[in-house]
Design an enzyme around this catalytic site. Structure first.
Site: not given
Length: 263
Positions: A237, A156, A235, A160
């Site tokens: 990011h 990642h 959500h 998030d």
């Protein structure tokens, strides 16, 4: 027949009668002062000196009294002038003291106004320079560098934040929009160049509310959260970068904390 002398104005006075009359005349002259003036010149002169001396004394006494009155008046006038001068000096001193007090009060008021204005400017600068969470009251659901098949790089590149679809997304700090539109796997995304030269990215948006080149204030809304692009659900990011390009990412939580944001 005896001879009888005729009486009346033709009768000659006797010697005794003439002597008595002389004595009476002398006495009368003495009484009127004629004899005194004739027989005693020294006495008359003494009388004249005495009378003149008395008049001079009276004149000197009057002159002395008048001089004393003039002196008293002069002293009274001088005293009145001194009192008036003292009162004028005191009034002037009071007026100057009042003016000085008013000047100092105005200076203090001006300083207070300037201090208030400085505080307001400082507060505004602080507000503009303050950093915020990209979604108010949110928290991180997926951490930085988390691994998995969901990411093409194998980890990642950001974090998030929990956000229901349509939640307000704000700029974490003041900056300028350098990208606003479709970002492939990021879906609808925005990239801001921050005032300190770093960059922040906001991905998977349902809508975009800014355009490239636009100046954005800290905490200003830039879009709404969603689930566009490579996303498994609504959500936000969020990434922090050293350049606007993918691959220049840095720990976004550490970045926010360095700017005073509680994450």
């Amino acid at each position: 027949m005896a001879f009888i002398r005729a009486t009346g104005k033709h009768r000659a006075p006797s010697r005794l009668t003439r002597k008595s009359a002389k004595v009476a005349g002398i006495a009368a002259l003495a009484t009127t002062g004629v004899i005194g003036a004739t027989a005693s010149p020294a006495l008359a002169a003494d009388s004249e000196v005495t009378a003149g001396s008395t008049g001079l004394t009276q004149t000197v006494a009057l002159d002395t009294t008048l001089a004393a009155q003039i002196e008293a008046q002069a002293k009274a006038q001088k005293h009145q002038a001194e009192v008036a001068a003292k009162a004028a000096a005191e009034a002037k001193a009071k007026a100057e003291a009042k003016a000085e007090a008013e000047r100092k009060a105005e200076a203090r008021a001006k300083e207070a106004r300037e201090e208030k204005a400085r505080a307001a400017r400082a507060a505004e600068r602080a507000r503009l320079n303050a950093f915020h969470l990209p979604v108010a009251g949110s928290h991180v659901t997926t951490g930085y560098k988390s691994g998995g098949a969901l990411w093409s790089s194998g980890s990642h590149s950001g974090v998030d934040f929990q956000a229901a679809s349509g939640s307000s997304v704000v700029a974490v700090g003041a900056g300028t929009v350098v990208e606003a539109g479709w970002g492939g796997a990021y879906g609808n995304n925005i990239v801001l160049k921050m005032k300190d030269g770093t960059y922040t990215q906001y991905g998977h948006l349902s809508s975009i509310g800014v355009s490239v080149g636009q100046s954005i204030g800290s905490g200003e809304q830039i879009g709404l959260s969603g689930s566009t692009g490579n996303s498994t659900g609504p959500h936000l990011h969020f990434e922090a970068r050293t350049t606007p390009e993918y691959g220049s990412d840095m720990d976004p939580v550490a970045y926010l904390r360095a700017h005073g944001v509680q994450v």
